[in-house]
Write an enzyme that holds these catalytic residues in place. Structure first.
Site, PDB file in Angstrom:
ATOM      1  N   LYS A  91     120.456  16.561  52.794  1.00  0.00           N
ATOM      2  CA  LYS A  91     119.902  15.217  52.592  1.00  0.00           C
ATOM      3  C   LYS A  91     118.397  15.143  52.872  1.00  0.00           C
ATOM      4  O   LYS A  91     117.702  14.262  52.361  1.00  0.00           O
ATOM      5  CB  LYS A  91     120.632  14.223  53.485  1.00  0.00           C
ATOM      6  CG  LYS A  91     122.045  13.888  53.039  1.00  0.00           C
ATOM      7  CD  LYS A  91     122.050  12.959  51.845  1.00  0.00           C
ATOM      8  CE  LYS A  91     123.437  12.435  51.544  1.00  0.00           C
ATOM      9  NZ  LYS A  91     123.441  11.486  50.420  1.00  0.00           N
ATOM     10  N   SER A 100     127.334  21.908  52.246  1.00  0.00           N
ATOM     11  CA  SER A 100     126.306  20.861  52.240  1.00  0.00           C
ATOM     12  C   SER A 100     125.902  20.344  53.609  1.00  0.00           C
ATOM     13  O   SER A 100     124.863  19.686  53.720  1.00  0.00           O
ATOM     14  CB  SER A 100     126.776  19.688  51.377  1.00  0.00           C
ATOM     15  OG  SER A 100     127.975  19.138  51.901  1.00  0.00           O
TER      16      SER A 100
END
Length: 508
Positions: free
Chosen positions: A51, A305
């Site tokens: 992110k 992720s």
């Protein structure tokens, strides 16, 4: 559509703060699956998640006037940390609105990077609405977690790195999907440069907003979403991400909680790192793809992720991982209530490891036991054991795929109702915040008698509750309306065989 993103991705200013993460070969997984499996290690970013890329790229491109006014975001964790670190690096004021259910470790991490935090609401949607309101009032720039071209371009650098790191043929890249920013960025770059490489999105089966949107050919809003993989618990795919991926991705695969937990274990076995549920989502999809398509000798890449997992959740993950690998079977078995019957039953199990055995006397004729046994992982192994037991006269019901059995009943065996209660039973997703239980009971207002209550905390932003209430069936609509108003996810479980056999007093 793709071409307009290529220059954005090539110019993305992510490397002022983000790392170019390694593409690690996974030897154990590769051998077991018969394919060359690689993990793109976004868990190694400074905030332990991809992110940071999109957040920094968006903030770095703000005008001086926008920077002076500061930035604001809504997030329960990873995006919040990305915005906070990006703003800190650029000397910009940051305000993050987080749900009150956000674990303290994530709140402290955001504050530690210099951002101001406001805790508001019990869900991301409530925090998002309040952050938008504050952005208008304070004239701050809202940094969207996924529905923004600059954020998408920042995430697209993951795809750019993969193609630079793996110059040979890549058969498929598996990408976790929440709001869609990551898969949009990777799709835009990879499909422009190497259109033959498959892009496959992976979603939890109880939060599949992209899957449902593709089926409907337009964005849909899910009534409720499962919260186990909280990093991708999004009710609607982003508008811009959907416009990017709708005509270019090859497939969407959905996986369940057990499969995600098994993938977390797989990542640990190969890397000695612990992924968060959303971080292991892509690998769970990759494994399912291999199982369904029988793919072999291919090069397959999964995006790992993120690794922002609470330590308390590891117990829950470990419990579910064996089932996710098809290496534990959960069975309800009727055994004659006579001396020697348990011994006969155990002999039939042979050398199998018994993972749990739950029993309480209830009936003079039949004993109902809840048993967990190890398995080789093949469907044939389960069929052989069930057939063997049935041949010897035991009634068997497979509970391995029954979520109610795994979440609650296995911890409640022996709790049969002593009489006919005429109860209706629900499983709930319960927010983890001070006063949540009191607020729930106050909302019920003493209207119905609670005849069963089982609660589990597994270190997440929500707890799991099984509740039974004595009420006429006609009043269930009123109770469900109460849950809808509170914003609780729920499922009626009255007819679930796990409840009926081990908590409701029924027989097989």
């Amino acid at each position: 559509m793709l071409a307009k993103y290529i220059e954005r991705i090539l110019r993305a200013r992510v490397y002022d703060v983000a790392e170019e993460t390694p593409l690690d070969f996974a030897p154990n997984l590769s051998k077991r699956l018969g394919n060359a499996v690689y993990l793109k290690r976004e868990d190694l970013q400074p905030v332990f998640s991809f992110k940071l890329r999109g957040a920094y790229n968006k903030i770095a491109l703000l005008t001086e006037r926008e920077r002076a006014s500061g930035v604001i975001a809504a997030s329960a964790g990873n995006h919040a940390q990305g915005v906070a670190l990006s703003a800190q690096m650029l000397g910009i004021t940051a305000l993050i609105v987080m749900p009150r259910t956000t674990p303290e470790i994530k709140v402290n991490s955001v504050r530690g990077r210099g951002a101001e935090t406001i805790l508001h609401g019990d869900s991301y949607d409530e925090a998002y609405a309040y952050a938008r309101q504050l952005a208008e009032q304070k004239k701050m720039t809202f940094i969207h977690p996924y529905d923004d071209p600059d954020v998408i371009a920042g995430q697209g650098t993951v795809g750019m790195e993969i193609l630079r790191q793996k110059t040979g043929s890549i058969n498929a890249i598996f990408v976790p999907v929440g709001g869609g920013g990551l898969i949009a960025g990777i799709t835009a770059y990879v499909k422009f440069v190497r259109p033959e490489t498959k892009i496959i999105g992976v979603e939890p089966d109880d939060a599949d907003c992209l899957n449902q949107a593709l089926k409907a050919r337009s964005r849909v809003t899910l009534k409720q979403v499962g919260l186990f993989a909280d990093g991708v618990a999004v009710r609607q795919i982003g508008e811009e991400p959907f416009n990017v991926v709708r005509d270019y991705i090859d497939e969407v695969i959905t996986v369940n909680t057990d499969e995600i937990c098994a993938a977390i274990k797989d990542i640990f076995d190969d890397t000695r790192s612990v992924a968060e549920p959303a971080g292991a989502l892509a690998l769970a999809g990759l494994k399912k793809y291999v199982e369904v398509t029988e793919a072999s000798d291919q090069t397959l890449i999964a995006i790992e992720s993120g690794a922002n997992i609470n330590f308390d959740r590891l117990r829950y993950v470990a419990e579910r991982a064996q089932v996710g690998e098809h290496r534990e079977l959960l069975l309800a078995v009727n055994i004659p209530e006579i001396p020697g019957s348990f011994l006969n039953f155990c002999r039939l199990l042979g050398n199998r490891n018994v993972t749990e055995f739950n029993y309480r006397y209830f009936d003079a004729g039949q004993a109902q036991v809840f048993v967990g046994v190890s398995s080789s992982g093949s469907g044939a192994d389960k069929a052989e054991l069930v057939n063997q037991l049935q041949t010897q006269g035991f009634q068997v019901l497979d509970m391995t795929a029954n979520d109610l059995a795994k979440e609650h009943i296995r911890y409640m065996v022996g709790g049969h109702t002593p009489c006919q209660l005429d109860e209706i039973v629900y499983s709930l997703q319960f927010p983890e915040r001070p006063g949540a239980l009191l607020g729930f009971l106050s909302a019920l207002g003493g209207r119905w008698n609670i005849s069963l209550f089982h609660y589990r905390n597994h270190g997440a932003a929500f707890g799991l509750v099984l509740i039974g209430l004595q009420m006429p069936k006609a009043e269930s609509h009123a109770f469900e309306a109460c849950l809808d108003e509170l914003g609780f996810g729920y499922t009626e479980e009255t007819e679930n065989p796990a409840y009926a056999l081990f908590a409701g007093g029924n027989k097989m």
